[in-house]
Design a protein around this motif. Sequence first.
Motif, mmCIF file in Angstrom:
data_model
loop_
_atom_site.group_PDB
_atom_site.id
_atom_site.type_symbol
_atom_site.label_atom_id
_atom_site.label_comp_id
_atom_site.label_asym_id
_atom_site.label_seq_id
_atom_site.Cartn_x
_atom_site.Cartn_y
_atom_site.Cartn_z
ATOM 1 N N LEU A 73 20.733 -48.145 -74.426
ATOM 2 C CA LEU A 73 21.689 -47.506 -75.741
ATOM 3 C C LEU A 73 21.443 -48.654 -77.376
ATOM 4 O O LEU A 73 21.909 -49.659 -76.599
ATOM 5 N N SER A 74 21.375 -48.445 -78.543
ATOM 6 C CA SER A 74 21.793 -48.769 -79.500
ATOM 7 C C SER A 74 23.049 -49.011 -79.517
ATOM 8 O O SER A 74 23.958 -49.177 -78.799
ATOM 9 N N GLU A 75 23.436 -49.955 -80.289
ATOM 10 C CA GLU A 75 25.408 -50.443 -80.316
ATOM 11 C C GLU A 75 25.762 -48.898 -80.595
ATOM 12 O O GLU A 75 26.615 -48.726 -80.369
ATOM 13 N N GLU A 76 25.332 -48.306 -81.699
ATOM 14 C CA GLU A 76 25.789 -47.891 -81.878
ATOM 15 C C GLU A 76 26.252 -45.586 -80.999
ATOM 16 O O GLU A 76 26.732 -45.207 -81.258
ATOM 17 N N GLU A 77 25.046 -46.054 -80.271
ATOM 18 C CA GLU A 77 24.661 -44.862 -79.575
ATOM 19 C C GLU A 77 25.822 -45.164 -78.773
ATOM 20 O O GLU A 77 26.650 -44.346 -78.382
ATOM 21 N N ARG A 79 28.694 -46.816 -78.766
ATOM 22 C CA ARG A 79 30.166 -46.551 -79.139
ATOM 23 C C ARG A 79 30.190 -45.156 -79.026
ATOM 24 O O ARG A 79 31.508 -44.387 -78.730
ATOM 25 N N ASP A 80 29.225 -44.245 -80.308
ATOM 26 C CA ASP A 80 29.095 -42.742 -79.839
ATOM 27 C C ASP A 80 29.775 -42.043 -78.370
ATOM 28 O O ASP A 80 30.574 -41.140 -78.075
ATOM 29 N N ALA A 81 28.561 -43.033 -77.375
ATOM 30 C CA ALA A 81 28.505 -42.283 -75.846
ATOM 31 C C ALA A 81 30.632 -42.841 -75.367
ATOM 32 O O ALA A 81 31.242 -41.787 -74.595
ATOM 33 N N LEU A 82 31.106 -44.254 -75.952
ATOM 34 C CA LEU A 82 32.446 -44.634 -75.328
ATOM 35 C C LEU A 82 33.906 -43.258 -75.573
ATOM 36 O O LEU A 82 34.135 -42.898 -74.723
ATOM 37 N N VAL A 83 33.288 -42.635 -77.329
ATOM 38 C CA VAL A 83 34.352 -42.006 -77.467
ATOM 39 C C VAL A 83 34.355 -40.646 -76.833
ATOM 40 O O VAL A 83 35.650 -40.383 -76.936
ATOM 41 N N HIS A 84 33.127 -40.569 -77.072
ATOM 42 C CA HIS A 84 33.263 -38.759 -76.053
ATOM 43 C C HIS A 84 33.910 -39.122 -74.400
ATOM 44 O O HIS A 84 34.502 -38.012 -75.046
ATOM 45 N N LEU A 85 33.224 -39.945 -74.290
ATOM 46 C CA LEU A 85 33.720 -39.716 -72.543
ATOM 47 C C LEU A 85 35.489 -40.646 -73.023
ATOM 48 O O LEU A 85 36.047 -39.459 -71.662
ATOM 49 N N SER A 86 35.771 -41.396 -73.240
ATOM 50 C CA SER A 86 37.316 -41.410 -73.512
ATOM 51 C C SER A 86 37.727 -40.404 -73.953
ATOM 52 O O SER A 86 38.490 -39.795 -73.202
ATOM 53 N N LEU A 87 37.332 -39.070 -75.118
ATOM 54 C CA LEU A 87 37.995 -37.583 -75.645
ATOM 55 C C LEU A 87 37.861 -37.364 -74.054
ATOM 56 O O LEU A 87 39.066 -36.361 -73.941
ATOM 57 N N LYS A 88 37.014 -36.969 -73.466
ATOM 58 C CA LYS A 88 36.442 -36.462 -71.961
ATOM 59 C C LYS A 88 37.936 -36.480 -70.924
ATOM 60 O O LYS A 88 38.245 -35.848 -70.655
ATOM 61 N N TRP A 89 37.592 -38.173 -71.194
ATOM 62 C CA TRP A 89 38.576 -37.998 -69.705
ATOM 63 C C TRP A 89 40.458 -38.045 -70.509
ATOM 64 O O TRP A 89 40.555 -37.291 -69.286
ATOM 65 N N VAL A 90 40.730 -37.837 -71.568
ATOM 66 C CA VAL A 90 42.093 -37.659 -71.347
ATOM 67 C C VAL A 90 42.482 -36.201 -71.843
ATOM 68 O O VAL A 90 43.216 -36.107 -71.195
ATOM 69 N N GLU A 91 40.604 -35.273 -72.284
ATOM 70 C CA GLU A 91 41.335 -34.038 -71.530
ATOM 71 C C GLU A 91 41.530 -33.405 -69.957
ATOM 72 O O GLU A 91 42.323 -32.411 -69.751
#
Length: 105
Positions: A73-77, A79-91
């Motif tokens: 993935l590109s650096e931006e992709e 980052r987006d994956a990290l944010v998404h997975l982090s929010l899922k983990w927090v939930e």
Amino acid sequence: MLRLFRVLGKRGRITIPFEIRQRIGFRYNDVLSFIQQDDGSVLVRREKICDNCNEFAEEFEENFTLEDFLDSLSEEEQRDALVHLSLKWVEKQNVSLPFASAKKK
């Protein structure tokens, strides 16, 4: 005409009946779009998100890992994956974060 009833759950979820999925050709992991018509009816259709999905899948070796995918993935992709997975983990952890409550307002 086939008419089936389903109850909409409190989280807005519903299971599309097997008979309907079979007739229309919906399959697991299909991307569906919902379009509200002027008369209030809703059009549901399967979206094609990749023109050469089968060709793309064949490019991957059999032991293609999640790490291989993330590295591709590109650096931006990434980052987006990290944010998404982090929010899922927090939930799933039921953790309250200051920015999470501000986001819901």
